[in-house]
Each structure stands twice: as structure tokens, then as C-alpha cells.
Design an enzyme around this catalytic site. Structure first.
Site, mmCIF file in Angstrom:
data_model
loop_
_atom_site.group_PDB
_atom_site.id
_atom_site.type_symbol
_atom_site.label_atom_id
_atom_site.label_comp_id
_atom_site.label_asym_id
_atom_site.label_seq_id
_atom_site.Cartn_x
_atom_site.Cartn_y
_atom_site.Cartn_z
ATOM 1 N N HIS A 163 0.854 -1.204 0.000
ATOM 2 C CA HIS A 163 0.000 0.000 0.000
ATOM 3 C C HIS A 163 0.883 1.246 0.000
ATOM 4 O O HIS A 163 0.990 1.974 1.003
ATOM 5 C CB HIS A 163 -0.843 -0.097 1.270
ATOM 6 C CG HIS A 163 -1.983 0.847 1.399
ATOM 7 N ND1 HIS A 163 -1.871 2.206 1.244
ATOM 8 C CD2 HIS A 163 -3.278 0.618 1.712
ATOM 9 C CE1 HIS A 163 -3.062 2.761 1.464
ATOM 10 N NE2 HIS A 163 -3.922 1.815 1.753
ATOM 11 N N GLU A 267 -1.311 1.255 -5.115
ATOM 12 C CA GLU A 267 -1.096 0.014 -4.366
ATOM 13 C C GLU A 267 -0.996 -1.189 -5.305
ATOM 14 O O GLU A 267 -1.886 -1.414 -6.115
ATOM 15 C CB GLU A 267 -2.247 -0.174 -3.374
ATOM 16 C CG GLU A 267 -2.443 1.044 -2.482
ATOM 17 C CD GLU A 267 -3.760 1.021 -1.724
ATOM 18 O OE1 GLU A 267 -4.178 -0.064 -1.292
ATOM 19 O OE2 GLU A 267 -4.378 2.086 -1.569
HETATM 20 C C1 BG6 Z 1 -7.146 1.794 0.736
HETATM 21 C C2 BG6 Z 1 -8.606 1.412 0.690
HETATM 22 O O1 BG6 Z 1 -6.378 0.743 0.241
HETATM 23 O O2 BG6 Z 1 -6.766 2.006 2.098
HETATM 24 C C3 BG6 Z 1 -9.437 2.495 1.332
HETATM 25 O O3 BG6 Z 1 -8.999 1.191 -0.665
HETATM 26 C C4 BG6 Z 1 -8.957 2.746 2.744
HETATM 27 O O4 BG6 Z 1 -10.797 2.115 1.321
HETATM 28 C C5 BG6 Z 1 -7.460 3.050 2.721
HETATM 29 O O5 BG6 Z 1 -9.674 3.832 3.290
HETATM 30 C C6 BG6 Z 1 -6.867 3.265 4.107
HETATM 31 O O6 BG6 Z 1 -7.145 2.176 4.919
HETATM 32 P P1 BG6 Z 1 -6.734 2.169 6.444
HETATM 33 O O7 BG6 Z 1 -7.266 0.875 6.998
HETATM 34 O O8 BG6 Z 1 -5.236 2.211 6.480
HETATM 35 O O9 BG6 Z 1 -7.354 3.375 7.058
#
Ligand code: BG6
Length: 294
Positions: A163, A267
Site C-alpha cells: 500500500h 497500491e
Molecule cells: C485503501 C482502501 O487501500 O486504504 C481504502 O482502498 C482505505 O478504502 C485506505 O480507506 C486506508 O485504509 P486504512 O485501513 O489504512 O485506514
């Protein structure tokens, strides 16, 4: 027990490598070579920084990030595994799985082929053994190997994502090439499937898109920083593009209210219909490479 700085320093010695207590007293490895600098926490095997020497940082890290056992770091490169987003069968399960909040162990450190240093980290989650190779060189190279233990009772499925949070001058002024020909699931619009847009991605509101069946390299053009970043990958069939914009940023306690302008996530993933099924004893390795191309 996480590996201590003393244990790590006794086992691994390389020019440019140090082990330090980072934010929240969590242990991190810091690499400073002739080509770049980078750092990775044992907490989540979380890469929090990568920067080519003489250039500005490629990875974004929130000023409001938590650095706490059991909590994910906001920014850098969280590892999403063994599921992506919420777990459909258990709404109370942690979002994006628990690889990003586990303590990992460093298993080896060795020179990379482009003048940098590579660090391998390992952990196990359920019946999966994970090895994550992080290479801080002229590019940031990431490889997540997932092996289903031969003792597992049968095949098992997982989702995964690297990510990557990238630093940008102003998300409203950047564009991303590579996904023009691919339809996507629009999580901002009730997860409706949307057709390919035929155009580079530009940002004028919250963006949360899951592109399936794409192996394309994404190229991020950032005129404000006068630079172009390429995110290329292998054995990954999904790409997720995310920016929370204004309201969602305000709702997230670990994300500064104004910080959304300075980041975008591209990502590298295998999610939903692209999730991976392994037989016992078999493995799968997904890689991502972040390179500053101009
Ligand atoms: C992204 C998702 O990968 O991560 C989103 O598609 C999400 O929906 C974002 O809001 C952040 O996620 P987190 O769990 O780190 O707040």
C-alpha cells in the site's frame, strides 16, 4: 519478543546500516548508502522512508501517524495481508489484515545489485510463512513471498497489497498514466463497477478505486515537484488508487486534516477476483518497484 537493537547489531553489520529506536520506541533498521536512504520498522515490516541522495522523499508519512503496538503506521508502505479492506466474514476483524501490525524478524541483510542494501524480514500468519525483501538502492524494490506451510490441511486463499503512499506536491495537480484501459470498482460510489475512463487519472475529490486484471506500470506525473515516479510490478493483477480528500481525512485520527494534498497511494495488489489460492507447500511472490524516472 521483537528482536532488540543489540541482537540485531550483533548479527548484522554492513557499512551504512544502523538499528535505532524509532518513533514510539519501536525498532527500525536505517540504511544510508551512496545511492539512497531508507528505513524499515520491525513493526509491520513497515517501510517508512525512501529517498534518493540529493532528492526529496518518495514516500509520504503522516505527521499524525501512530507508532504503537497493535496499530498500523499511517504512510510509507503498509503490507495488507491476508485480506484487503474489511473482512467480509467478520466486520470486527482489523482492516487490511494483521501483517501490518505484527512484529516481524529480520532474517538477512545483503548488498543489492544496484549499490544499495536489501533487508529480508519474516513472519508467520495462520498457515502462511511470509518473507518480505526490501531493497533500498537506486529504486525501492519490494518482494512479498507468501508460502502456505506444507502442514496446512488444504489449499488456502489470501488477498495482499503493498500500500505505497507517495509524496506529491499537490494531488490536485498530478496525473497517473497506466490505467486508462482498465475498468474499476469505485469504492466512493457504493463499490459500483465503472468502465475504463480512457484518460489518465486526475484528482478532484475522494478517490478509492480498485482496478482488477491489470499488470500495468503506473506513471505518476508531478509537475509541482518536476518529477515522474513509476510504480511497476510483477505477479500482481490488481492496482488500488486512493486519496481520502477532505472529509475522510478529518475523520481519520491518524491523518492530519490538511495532509491529503501531499499524498497519493498506488497500491500493488491481488484482491477480490484476483486473490491468490495456494496449495500446501507452494508459494507466490508479488513484487513492486518504485522508481524516480525523471
Ligand atoms: C485503501 C482502501 O487501500 O486504504 C481504502 O482502498 C482505505 O478504502 C485506505 O480507506 C486506508 O485504509 P486504512 O485501513 O489504512 O485506514
Amino acid at each position: 519478543m521483537p528482536q532488540s537493537i543489540e541482537t540485531l547489531a550483533a548479527h548484522f553489520q554492513h557499512p551504512g546500516l544502523t538499528f535505532e529506536l524509532g518513533q514510539g520506541g519501536l525498532v527500525k533498521a536505517v540504511v544510508q548508502t551512496e545511492v539512497s536512504t531508507g528505513e524499515v520498522y520491525l513493526h509491520g515490516a513497515h517501510v517508512t522512508a525512501f529517498q534518493l541522495n540529493g532528492q526529496s522523499p518518495l514516500l509520504w508519512l503522516s505527521q499524525k501517524s501512530l507508532f504503537e503496538t497493535g496499530k498500523a503506521i499511517r504512510g510509507g508502505v503498509p503490507i495488507c495481508f491476508p485480506w484487503f479492506g474489511p473482512l467480509a466474514s467478520d466486520p470486527k476483524a482489523p482492516g487490511h489484515g494483521y501483517a501490518r501490525t505484527k512484529s516481524w524478524e529480520i532474517s538477512s541483510i545483503y548488498p543489492s545489485d544496484d549499490g544499495g542494501l536489501s533487508i529480508d524480514l519474516q513472519t508467520t500468519i495462520d498457515d502462511f510463512a511470509l518473507t518480505y525483501s526490501v531493497s533500498f538502492g537506486r529504486t525501492l524494490q519490494l518482494a512479498l513471498k507468501v508460502e502456505l506451510l506444507s502442514t496446512a490441511s488444504g489449499p488456502a486463499k489470501f488477498e495482499e497489497a503493498l500500500h505505497t503512499y507517495l509524496t506529491v506536491s499537490d494531488v490536485r495537480k498530478v496525473s497517473i498514466d497506466g490505467l486508462e484501459v482498465t475498468g474499476y470498482i469505485d469504492k466512493v460510489d457504493a463499490a459500483k463497477p465503472k468502465p475504463a475512463s480512457g484518460a489518465p487519472i486526475q484528482f478532484n475529490g475522494e478517490c478509492d478505486r480498485v482496478y482488477l486484471d491489470t499488470k500495468a506500470t503506473c506513471v505518476l506525473h508531478d509537475p509541482g515537484f518536476n518529477r515522474t515516479i513509476a510504480v511497476s510490478k510483477s505477479h500482481s493483477s490488481s492496482t488500488v488508487v486512493w486519496n481520502p480528500w477532505i472529509e475522510k481525512s478529518i475523520k481519520m485520527a491518524d491523518f492530519g486534516d490538511e495532509e491529503w494534498t501531499g499524498m497519493v497511494c498506488i497500491e500493488t495488489a491481488n484482491v477480490a477476483g484476483n486473490s491468490i489460492e495456494l496449495q500446501p507447500g507452494k508459494s507466490h511472490t508479488m513484487t513492486a518497484q518504485v522508481a524516480c524516472v525523471v
